[in-house]
Design a protein around this motif. Structure first.
Motif, PDB file in Angstrom:
ATOM      1  N   ILE A   1       0.855  -1.190   0.000  1.00 13.13           N
ATOM      2  CA  ILE A   1       0.000   0.000   0.000  1.00 13.13           C
ATOM      3  C   ILE A   1       0.891   1.240   0.000  1.00 13.13           C
TER       4      ILE A   1
ATOM      5  N   THR B   1     -12.700  12.267   6.806  1.00 16.19           N
ATOM      6  CA  THR B   1     -11.957  12.508   5.571  1.00 16.19           C
ATOM      7  C   THR B   1     -11.537  13.966   5.476  1.00 16.19           C
TER       8      THR B   1
ATOM      9  N   GLU C   1       1.259   7.230   1.440  1.00 18.32           N
ATOM     10  CA  GLU C   1       0.238   8.234   1.707  1.00 18.32           C
ATOM     11  C   GLU C   1      -1.122   7.596   1.976  1.00 18.32           C
ATOM     12  N   SER C   2      -1.383   6.443   1.319  1.00 14.60           N
ATOM     13  CA  SER C   2      -2.636   5.727   1.555  1.00 14.60           C
ATOM     14  C   SER C   2      -2.611   5.008   2.893  1.00 14.60           C
ATOM     15  N   GLN C   3      -1.442   4.504   3.305  1.00 13.38           N
ATOM     16  CA  GLN C   3      -1.303   3.880   4.615  1.00 13.38           C
ATOM     17  C   GLN C   3      -1.704   4.864   5.716  1.00 13.38           C
TER      18      GLN C   3
ATOM     19  N   ALA D   1      -3.469   7.655   5.503  1.00  8.68           N
ATOM     20  CA  ALA D   1      -4.889   8.023   5.427  1.00  8.68           C
ATOM     21  C   ALA D   1      -5.759   6.924   6.022  1.00  8.68           C
ATOM     22  N   LEU D   2      -5.430   5.669   5.713  1.00  6.40           N
ATOM     23  CA  LEU D   2      -6.221   4.542   6.202  1.00  6.40           C
ATOM     24  C   LEU D   2      -6.132   4.429   7.720  1.00  6.40           C
TER      25      LEU D   2
ATOM     26  N   LYS E   1      -9.951   9.322  -2.492  1.00 14.30           N
ATOM     27  CA  LYS E   1      -9.369   8.425  -3.494  1.00 14.30           C
ATOM     28  C   LYS E   1      -8.261   7.569  -2.882  1.00 14.30           C
ATOM     29  N   ARG E   2      -7.469   8.160  -1.999  1.00 14.57           N
ATOM     30  CA  ARG E   2      -6.407   7.392  -1.340  1.00 14.57           C
ATOM     31  C   ARG E   2      -6.993   6.248  -0.513  1.00 14.57           C
ATOM     32  N   LEU E   3      -8.066   6.542   0.219  1.00 13.46           N
ATOM     33  CA  LEU E   3      -8.699   5.516   1.034  1.00 13.46           C
ATOM     34  C   LEU E   3      -9.261   4.398   0.157  1.00 13.46           C
TER      35      LEU E   3
ATOM     36  N   ARG F   1      -8.247   3.513  -2.867  1.00 15.07           N
ATOM     37  CA  ARG F   1      -7.149   2.731  -3.454  1.00 15.07           C
ATOM     38  C   ARG F   1      -6.532   1.788  -2.429  1.00 15.07           C
ATOM     39  N   ALA F   2      -6.441   2.247  -1.175  1.00  9.57           N
ATOM     40  CA  ALA F   2      -5.863   1.400  -0.131  1.00  9.57           C
ATOM     41  C   ALA F   2      -6.724   0.167   0.091  1.00  9.57           C
TER      42      ALA F   2
END
Length: 420
Positions: free
Chosen positions: A129, A147, A132-134, A136-137, A163-165, A167-168
């Motif tokens: 992952i 958010t 940046e997505s890590q 955010a998650l 979008k990051r969330l 994609r994660a």
């Protein structure tokens, strides 16, 4: 029961307990089906809000939430054949029992909650992952930030965080990632992301990006709790973990003096230091001592050192600004950024005089559109006796600031400058 206290209690519990419930339920359902766990947690909190508005707060709201979450989990498992088959022996044995939810009790033991949270922290930092997505998650699921709040922490549009969330979670499903905690050297890159998420969570509590409130004590407390959880585990009980905890405790010690009775920001220079929490400062020094056991210095070590100089200073004027400036020089080598450079210039201005501060600020690139840069420039111009340039800098800052509480601070500086 007034509606406002109920809302406040549910929000408080959401910040403190949602991450724990989510971790426990994700341990049951699996990381690839985290949405199921999220739905159960959300439904539980909505049910609490509706029930408590009608009947009032229960004697133990936390226990009420866990019972409700457990019962909703049982209902879901009975409805879904795939999970029924997965735990068929247990369900078949206990369906004749009127207390059919007892088999889930073990998931909600405090020790299991801590274990599940630790697993979730590291699972969301899987190298598959993006970093940046890590972050955010983690901030969304385990820390309970919205958010919008995450977007403010990253200075990004809300839809970018959404979008990051997404994609994660898609990556978790596609890769079928598990909740296994890595061992040995594999833990190190994941620990860095976990510590950074806790750091960001605390920052949102220390100075919220929301106009509703400036300081959010519950977020600061949650960040310290998660940090302490890491410090108790042998895999993450490392010097940089204690350095982060030291930093958070030093800053938390000042929380009660950051706002006045009207809820307005009180700058460090004017805080009542007699009201700083000495127990937290002592705890900070204990973690700082433990952080010195390693051979490397992290950014958390240097930030904690800076905070320690503020904590020990009898007054703002007696602060060891030369030492703080030296720490910022080291921090620029470890983790350079325009914000670090800004703080270094401010420290120089207090150590060597306002003219040195003005000169240092003028050399920083990339901060001319940030209100803090103009505010700092205005402060040093004012200290140097140049009220014309000070007012111009404050006016620039006033046009850029977005939070009402900070707008009032700058407006107060303008009034003080105009009044001599």
């Amino acid at each position: 029961m007034a509606e406002q206290p109920v809302h406040h209690t549910v929000e408080h519990l959401f910040r403190h307990e949602s991450g724990k419930m989510l971790a426990v339920l994700t341990k049951l359902f699996g990381l690839s089906q985290v949405e199921i766990a999220e739905d159960i947690v959300q439904e539980t909190l909505i049910a609490a809000l509706e029930s408590w508005k009608l009947k009032g707060l229960p004697d133990d709201p936390r226990a009420w939430l866990y019972r409700a979450a457990k019962n909703r989990t049982i209902d879901y498992l009975r409805r879904e054949r795939n999970f029924r088959l997965r735990i068929a022996p247990v369900i078949r044995q206990e369906e004749s029992d009127p207390e059919a939810s007892h088999w889930l009790d073990a998931y909600f033991l405090d020790t299991e909650i801590e274990d599940a949270q630790l697993r979730m922290l590291f699972a969301t930092c899987h190298p598959a992952i993006p970093l940046e997505s890590q972050l955010a998650l983690m901030l969304r699921t385990l820390c309970g930030l919205s958010t919008e709040e995450i977007a403010a922490a990253f200075l990004l549009p809300t839809d970018s965080i959404g979008k990051r969330l997404y994609r994660a979670k898609e990556k978790i499903r596609q890769e079928k990632l598990s909740l296994e905690v890595p061992s040995g050297v594999e833990i190190l890159p994941r620990l860095d992301a976990v510590l950074h998420a806790i750091y960001l969570l605390f920052n949102e509590g220390y100075k919220s990006a929301s106009n509703d409130t400036v300081v959010r004590h519950e977020l600061c407390a949650e960040a310290i709790r998660l940090g302490a959880l890491l410090a108790r585990h042998p895999l993450s009980n490392l010097p940089k973990t204690h350095a982060l905890l030291a930093l958070l405790c030093f800053h938390s010690a000042r929380l009660d003096t950051r706002l006045n009775a009207e809820g307005e920001i009180v700058l460090l220079e004017y805080q009542d230091r007699s009201r700083w929490n000495r127990q937290l400062i002592a705890l900070a020094y204990e973690h700082f001592k433990q952080s010195s056991q390693g051979e490397t210095i992290s950014a958390y070590h240097l930030e904690a050192a800076i905070a320690s100089y503020h904590a020990v200073a009898p007054s703002f004027a007696q602060t060891n600004w030369q030492a703080i400036y030296y720490c910022y020089n080291l921090l620029m080598k470890v983790q350079p950024s325009p914000i670090v450079e800004l703080n270094r210039a401010i420290a120089m201005g207090y150590a060597d005089g306002p003219k040195a501060g003005i000169e240092a600020l003028s050399k920083i690139e990339g901060m001319v559109k940030h209100y803090l840069w103009h505010t700092a420039l205005g402060d040093f111009y004012h200290k140097a006796g140049n009220r014309t340039d000070a007012l111009a800098a404050y006016q620039q800052a006033l046009q850029m600031v977005t939070l009402q509480a900070e707008y009032k601070v700058i407006q107060g500086k303008i009034e003080g400058c105009e009044g001599g």
